[in-house]
Design a protein around this motif. Structure first.
Motif, PDB file in Angstrom:
ATOM      1  N   SER A  25       0.839  -1.191   0.000  1.00  0.00           N
ATOM      2  CA  SER A  25       0.000   0.000   0.000  1.00  0.00           C
ATOM      3  C   SER A  25       0.870   1.236   0.000  1.00  0.00           C
ATOM      4  CB  SER A  25      -0.930   0.004   1.217  1.00  0.00           C
ATOM      5  OG  SER A  25      -0.185   0.069   2.406  1.00  0.00           O
ATOM      6  N   SER A  30       3.548   1.075  -9.841  1.00  0.00           N
ATOM      7  CA  SER A  30       3.540  -0.338 -10.190  1.00  0.00           C
ATOM      8  C   SER A  30       4.615  -1.048  -9.387  1.00  0.00           C
ATOM      9  CB  SER A  30       3.780  -0.557 -11.696  1.00  0.00           C
ATOM     10  OG  SER A  30       5.107  -0.204 -12.032  1.00  0.00           O
ATOM     11  N   ARG A  53       6.472  -9.238 -12.713  1.00  0.00           N
ATOM     12  CA  ARG A  53       5.130  -8.720 -12.929  1.00  0.00           C
ATOM     13  C   ARG A  53       4.376  -9.569 -13.951  1.00  0.00           C
ATOM     14  NH1 ARG A  53       2.377  -4.426 -11.418  1.00  0.00           N
ATOM     15  NH2 ARG A  53       0.678  -3.680 -12.740  1.00  0.00           N
ATOM     16  N   ARG A  71       0.877 -13.879  -7.638  1.00  0.00           N
ATOM     17  CA  ARG A  71       0.607 -12.475  -7.322  1.00  0.00           C
ATOM     18  C   ARG A  71      -0.664 -12.027  -8.016  1.00  0.00           C
ATOM     19  NH1 ARG A  71       5.509  -8.976  -9.616  1.00  0.00           N
ATOM     20  NH2 ARG A  71       4.087  -7.214  -9.265  1.00  0.00           N
ATOM     21  N   ASP A  72      -1.254 -10.979  -7.445  1.00  0.00           N
ATOM     22  CA  ASP A  72      -2.414 -10.318  -8.024  1.00  0.00           C
ATOM     23  C   ASP A  72      -2.006  -8.871  -8.250  1.00  0.00           C
ATOM     24  OD1 ASP A  72      -4.795  -8.954  -8.505  1.00  0.00           O
ATOM     25  OD2 ASP A  72      -5.965 -10.289  -7.243  1.00  0.00           O
ATOM     26  N   ASN A  73      -1.704  -8.525  -9.480  1.00  0.00           N
ATOM     27  CA  ASN A  73      -1.209  -7.179  -9.770  1.00  0.00           C
ATOM     28  C   ASN A  73      -2.259  -6.108  -9.475  1.00  0.00           C
ATOM     29  OD1 ASN A  73       1.313  -8.115 -10.605  1.00  0.00           O
ATOM     30  ND2 ASN A  73       0.613  -8.396 -12.720  1.00  0.00           N
ATOM     31  N   ALA A  74      -3.515  -6.432  -9.658  1.00  0.00           N
ATOM     32  CA  ALA A  74      -4.578  -5.455  -9.396  1.00  0.00           C
ATOM     33  C   ALA A  74      -4.656  -5.106  -7.915  1.00  0.00           C
ATOM     34  CB  ALA A  74      -5.906  -5.990  -9.885  1.00  0.00           C
ATOM     35  N   LYS A  75      -4.251  -6.045  -7.069  1.00  0.00           N
ATOM     36  CA  LYS A  75      -4.305  -5.825  -5.618  1.00  0.00           C
ATOM     37  C   LYS A  75      -2.935  -5.547  -5.023  1.00  0.00           C
ATOM     38  CE  LYS A  75      -8.351  -8.812  -4.921  1.00  0.00           C
ATOM     39  NZ  LYS A  75      -8.878 -10.010  -4.216  1.00  0.00           N
ATOM     40  N   ASP A  76      -1.895  -5.506  -5.860  1.00  0.00           N
ATOM     41  CA  ASP A  76      -0.526  -5.301  -5.358  1.00  0.00           C
ATOM     42  C   ASP A  76      -0.212  -6.278  -4.229  1.00  0.00           C
ATOM     43  OD1 ASP A  76      -0.743  -1.711  -5.829  1.00  0.00           O
ATOM     44  OD2 ASP A  76       0.134  -3.237  -7.141  1.00  0.00           O
ATOM     45  N   THR A  77      -0.546  -7.528  -4.461  1.00  0.00           N
ATOM     46  CA  THR A  77      -0.404  -8.559  -3.429  1.00  0.00           C
ATOM     47  C   THR A  77       0.341  -9.762  -3.996  1.00  0.00           C
ATOM     48  OG1 THR A  77      -2.454  -7.861  -2.346  1.00  0.00           O
ATOM     49  CG2 THR A  77      -1.680 -10.091  -1.877  1.00  0.00           C
TER      50      THR A  77
END
Length: 120
Positions: A25, A30, A53, A71-77
């Motif tokens: 967060s 990116s 990525r 990873r989930d790039n949309a959630k930065d997780t």
């Protein structure tokens, strides 16, 4: 400022499974590479797995076939699914992210760590 917050650690019996999560967060444009490292008592920190990525992955020999990074790039997780855990997997697990900021600066960020204990 950017923060990485890990969750999911705990006590598990040998042969069990755990799933670690790490959410980023802050002022993130990116995140390129993300990774999990670990540090066992009395040992140096070591790379467990990393992921680009685009989803290309790399694993330490000691965890190949047992751990899966995603990873989930949309959630930065970033996640670490750990199966067939062994006592030697006991360590503090740290999340890492290579972050491009909204100001287009660059920052390497570490999480605070989450303890995984594998014991009967």
């Amino acid at each position: 400022q950017v923060q990485l917050v890990e969750s999911g650690g705990g006590l598990v019996q040998p042969g069990g499974s755990l799933r670690l999560s790490c959410a980023a967060s802050g002022s993130i444009f990116s995140i390129s590479a993300m990774a999990w490292h670990r540090q066992a008592p009395g040992k140096q920190r070591e790379l467990v797995a990393d992921i680009t990525r685009g989803g290309n992955t790399n694993y330490a020999d000691s965890v190949k076939g047992r751990f899966t990074i995603s990873r989930d790039n949309a959630k930065d997780t970033v996640y670490l699914q750990m199966n067939s855990l062994k006592p030697e997997d006991t360590a503090v697990y740290y999340c890492y992210g290579s972050v491009v900021l909204t100001t287009f600066g660059y920052l390497e960020v570490w999480g605070q760590g989450t303890l995984v204990t594998v014991s009967s």
